[in-house]
Structures are given as structure tokens and as C-alpha cells.
Design a protein around this motif. Sequence first.
Motif, PDB file in Angstrom:
ATOM      1  N   ILE A  10      -8.493  -2.595 -11.269  1.00 45.00           N
ATOM      2  CA  ILE A  10      -7.120  -3.526 -11.032  1.00 45.00           C
ATOM      3  C   ILE A  10      -6.703  -1.785 -10.107  1.00 45.00           C
ATOM      4  O   ILE A  10      -5.708  -1.947  -9.139  1.00 45.00           O
ATOM      5  CB  ILE A  10      -5.929  -4.116 -11.688  1.00 45.00           C
ATOM      6  N   VAL A  11      -6.610  -1.293 -10.862  1.00 46.00           N
ATOM      7  CA  VAL A  11      -6.131   0.119 -10.919  1.00 46.00           C
ATOM      8  C   VAL A  11      -7.106   1.184 -10.361  1.00 46.00           C
ATOM      9  O   VAL A  11      -7.974   1.239 -10.989  1.00 46.00           O
ATOM     10  CB  VAL A  11      -5.437   1.023 -11.617  1.00 46.00           C
ATOM     11  N   ASN A  31       8.905  13.264 -13.188  1.00 46.99           N
ATOM     12  CA  ASN A  31       8.893  12.037 -14.527  1.00 46.99           C
ATOM     13  C   ASN A  31       8.986  10.653 -14.169  1.00 46.99           C
ATOM     14  O   ASN A  31       9.264   9.751 -13.422  1.00 46.99           O
ATOM     15  CB  ASN A  31      10.787  12.210 -14.561  1.00 46.99           C
ATOM     16  N   ASP A  32       7.700  10.536 -13.000  1.00 50.62           N
ATOM     17  CA  ASP A  32       6.966   9.606 -12.098  1.00 50.62           C
ATOM     18  C   ASP A  32       5.902   9.428 -12.725  1.00 50.62           C
ATOM     19  O   ASP A  32       4.814   9.704 -12.318  1.00 50.62           O
ATOM     20  CB  ASP A  32       7.674   9.426 -11.103  1.00 50.62           C
ATOM     21  N   TYR A  33       4.874   8.008 -12.184  1.00 54.45           N
ATOM     22  CA  TYR A  33       3.187   7.801 -11.974  1.00 54.45           C
ATOM     23  C   TYR A  33       3.213   7.766 -10.632  1.00 54.45           C
ATOM     24  O   TYR A  33       4.147   6.459 -10.258  1.00 54.45           O
ATOM     25  CB  TYR A  33       3.693   6.742 -12.917  1.00 54.45           C
ATOM     26  N   ARG A  34       2.370   7.859  -9.675  1.00 58.77           N
ATOM     27  CA  ARG A  34       1.387   7.799  -9.367  1.00 58.77           C
ATOM     28  C   ARG A  34       0.979   6.773  -9.500  1.00 58.77           C
ATOM     29  O   ARG A  34      -0.439   7.095 -10.166  1.00 58.77           O
ATOM     30  CB  ARG A  34       1.213   8.790  -7.880  1.00 58.77           C
ATOM     31  N   ILE A  35       0.630   5.404  -8.752  1.00 57.29           N
ATOM     32  CA  ILE A  35      -0.217   4.688  -9.294  1.00 57.29           C
ATOM     33  C   ILE A  35      -0.548   3.618  -7.787  1.00 57.29           C
ATOM     34  O   ILE A  35       0.001   3.471  -7.116  1.00 57.29           O
ATOM     35  CB  ILE A  35       0.730   3.154  -9.548  1.00 57.29           C
ATOM     36  N   LEU A  36      -2.395   3.805  -7.993  1.00 59.74           N
ATOM     37  CA  LEU A  36      -3.020   3.835  -6.528  1.00 59.74           C
ATOM     38  C   LEU A  36      -3.760   2.171  -6.857  1.00 59.74           C
ATOM     39  O   LEU A  36      -4.907   2.492  -7.675  1.00 59.74           O
ATOM     40  CB  LEU A  36      -4.303   4.610  -6.242  1.00 59.74           C
ATOM     41  N   GLN A  37      -3.616   0.615  -6.067  1.00 60.09           N
ATOM     42  CA  GLN A  37      -4.366  -0.214  -6.673  1.00 60.09           C
ATOM     43  C   GLN A  37      -5.951   0.600  -5.630  1.00 60.09           C
ATOM     44  O   GLN A  37      -5.209   0.083  -4.355  1.00 60.09           O
ATOM     45  CB  GLN A  37      -3.019  -1.496  -6.701  1.00 60.09           C
ATOM     46  N   SER A  38      -6.639  -0.638  -6.513  1.00 54.20           N
ATOM     47  CA  SER A  38      -7.838  -0.559  -5.892  1.00 54.20           C
ATOM     48  C   SER A  38      -8.215  -1.340  -4.515  1.00 54.20           C
ATOM     49  O   SER A  38      -8.219  -1.320  -3.613  1.00 54.20           O
ATOM     50  CB  SER A  38      -8.640  -0.863  -6.905  1.00 54.20           C
ATOM     51  N   THR A  88       0.707  -1.247  -0.149  1.00 55.99           N
ATOM     52  CA  THR A  88       0.202  -0.110  -0.121  1.00 55.99           C
ATOM     53  C   THR A  88       0.508   0.919  -0.110  1.00 55.99           C
ATOM     54  O   THR A  88       0.621   2.447  -0.398  1.00 55.99           O
ATOM     55  CB  THR A  88      -0.956  -0.153   1.417  1.00 55.99           C
ATOM     56  N   VAL A  89       1.994   1.339   0.644  1.00 55.36           N
ATOM     57  CA  VAL A  89       2.723   2.229   0.598  1.00 55.36           C
ATOM     58  C   VAL A  89       3.950   2.877  -0.676  1.00 55.36           C
ATOM     59  O   VAL A  89       3.891   3.678  -1.263  1.00 55.36           O
ATOM     60  CB  VAL A  89       3.305   2.491   2.059  1.00 55.36           C
ATOM     61  N   MET A  90       3.872   1.581  -1.414  1.00 56.00           N
ATOM     62  CA  MET A  90       4.634   1.802  -2.907  1.00 56.00           C
ATOM     63  C   MET A  90       3.315   2.106  -3.502  1.00 56.00           C
ATOM     64  O   MET A  90       2.957   1.670  -4.581  1.00 56.00           O
ATOM     65  CB  MET A  90       5.455   0.566  -3.626  1.00 56.00           C
ATOM     66  N   TYR A 126      -6.324  -1.282  -2.288  1.00 53.46           N
ATOM     67  CA  TYR A 126      -5.427  -1.077  -1.300  1.00 53.46           C
ATOM     68  C   TYR A 126      -6.143   0.379  -1.320  1.00 53.46           C
ATOM     69  O   TYR A 126      -6.222   1.613   0.168  1.00 53.46           O
ATOM     70  CB  TYR A 126      -3.824  -0.646  -1.364  1.00 53.46           C
ATOM     71  N   PHE A 127      -7.107   1.034  -1.893  1.00 49.69           N
ATOM     72  CA  PHE A 127      -7.275   2.730  -1.365  1.00 49.69           C
ATOM     73  C   PHE A 127      -8.890   2.033  -2.518  1.00 49.69           C
ATOM     74  O   PHE A 127      -9.188   1.651  -3.453  1.00 49.69           O
ATOM     75  CB  PHE A 127      -6.822   3.313  -2.775  1.00 49.69           C
ATOM     76  N   THR A 128      -9.855   3.051  -1.966  1.00 49.85           N
ATOM     77  CA  THR A 128     -11.589   2.922  -1.584  1.00 49.85           C
ATOM     78  C   THR A 128     -11.048   4.555  -2.668  1.00 49.85           C
ATOM     79  O   THR A 128     -10.149   5.307  -2.797  1.00 49.85           O
ATOM     80  CB  THR A 128     -11.889   3.407  -0.664  1.00 49.85           C
ATOM     81  N   ALA A 129     -12.214   4.340  -4.043  1.00 50.00           N
ATOM     82  CA  ALA A 129     -11.800   5.674  -4.284  1.00 50.00           C
ATOM     83  C   ALA A 129     -12.206   7.025  -3.912  1.00 50.00           C
ATOM     84  O   ALA A 129     -11.645   7.794  -4.146  1.00 50.00           O
ATOM     85  CB  ALA A 129     -13.655   6.299  -5.209  1.00 50.00           C
ATOM     86  N   LYS A 130     -13.013   7.419  -2.658  1.00 49.80           N
ATOM     87  CA  LYS A 130     -12.783   8.545  -1.692  1.00 49.80           C
ATOM     88  C   LYS A 130     -11.092   8.268  -1.139  1.00 49.80           C
ATOM     89  O   LYS A 130     -10.772   9.406  -1.343  1.00 49.80           O
ATOM     90  CB  LYS A 130     -12.959   8.588  -0.445  1.00 49.80           C
TER      91      LYS A 130
END
Length: 285
Positions: A243-244, A254-261, A201-203, A263-267
Motif C-alpha cells: 500500500i505504501v 518533523n514530518d513524514y514523506r509518504i508515497l502511496q503505491s 498524488t501531490v499530498m 500513485y508511484f512506481t518504484a522508480k
Amino acid sequence: MNKTIFKSSSMRSVAIHNLFNRTSIFEPVQDRILNNNRSYTFKDSLFEVQIFGNYLNHSTDYPLFAMLIRHWRNAKANNEDPQLLNLPLKEVKDLLLQANKGTRAVDFKKIKASLQRLDTNRVSYRLNSKAQNKVFETGYFFEESPVLDFESKEIRFSISEFIEELYMPNSNISYLNIEELCNIEREANKALYKYLSTHGTVMIDFKLEKLSCVLGLKYRGYSEARCREYIVKSLKELQVLGIVRAYKWRKESNDYRILQSKYFTAKEAEFAIKHAKSNFKFSRI
């Protein structure tokens, strides 16, 4: 039962060493070059890997490799002799060929070709850590070439000493849902799903160069703009699949912040995409 190895009850949780998850040993490959040979060095902050042999894809080669690893580790967990193992072809067919409408001969020709590609690969690697030995460890995946036996309907194989020693510490392992990976369309999407699945979750922040290396783009001479286009297409499709949850390209770093579903709700994602602390402050990922 061996207390240090947990038996895997299904292909939804298979222990795969991150040498195969966070490098380009397996990479998105077009069928027309699948049986070509490659020879190059992958290097990042975690691994330095010299790769020799046929290209290995995510549609057949990675899932089949995962099945063989699972079968081998389950044998060890049961205190069975893992020197020569037999994997029933039905298990392979159920996972890899369930959506295939081809003939039986075509189906198993695909499996045989995948085994041959896996057998050609030789890997030399070392961990890029001050605490680790800097000597390269080298080996093949199998002790002897695996055999696809049509009469007994099984694959006979023996895992190499190289793989045995790689798994010996029982660390640097991620548990992958291979069934979900097989249900994802497109090689690039499978590869990105595999890589993201190895992070908690922290990555959440990933350098463009790192993603380009893992997806094999850097070694094909793609421009940075082409790499971004390639990555964004996969992120969009993984987002549609659920999935994302959310992603964002951060131009200044020059990076991507990617939040996986998972680990994260929409809110939560709405806040994290803008305000969550970056893992770059404490991680070499």
C-alpha cells in the motif's frame, strides 16, 4: 435516479465524508477500552471537532458505519424513501465476519455492540476556514436507535438529519475501499490506510503532529518519540502489504514523506522521496 448521488455497486468504493476520515472520531482502539466513553476536542487546520460517546474502532465500527452510509446513499440515488432503511445481515456478515471462526451468537453480539457504540456518539464540528460559518453543527449518527432484528435478519436504521446535512453539499467526500481496509490487520494500520486513502498524488508530506492527532495518539498522552515509533511500525507494515511504496521521516521539518503505491512506481518513488516538491507550500494538510 438522483443525478447528484452516484450509486455504489460494492464496498470497494464508498463515499465517506472526510469528517470521519481525517479526524479521530474513529481511531485505533484496544478491545479492553472499546466500550468506554470519551470526551475531547480534535482540532487541526481543517476541522475542529468535539467528540462525545464510546470509542469507535476500525475493525467493526468504521466498516459497519460505511455499510450503513452506502445503503442510505444508494436508496437516495434510487429515489427511494431513506427514512427507515433495512440492511440485510448477510451483507454485514460477509464483510465483517468472513474470517471469524466464532459462533453465530458471538458474531452477531459483536455487530449489536458496534451499533450501540455508534448510537452513543455525538459530534459537534466546524470547518476551520475563513469562508465557512464558525457556528458548530451538532448531532448524532441516527435519527432513532438502530435495531438488529434476528428474526428478519436485518438492521433497521434511519440516518440523522445531522448526517443528511453533512452530505448535502456532496463535497469533502472520499471514496474508500472498505473491503481492502477490512483485510488489513491491526487497528493502527487500518486507521493510517484510511487517512492516506483520502489524499491524492501531490499530498505526500504529513506533519508528525497531524498523524498523531488522526491516530488518536495525541489524546492519550504519548510522547513524540512514542508517536514516531507507532507511526513507523504501521508504515512498515503497510509497505509490506504494497500500500505504501516508500516513506521517510524528515527530521528538520518533523514530518513524514509518504508515497502511496497506487500513485508511484518504484522508480518514481526513488526520485520523489528525495526531490519532489512539498505539498506544504500550497496545502494546509
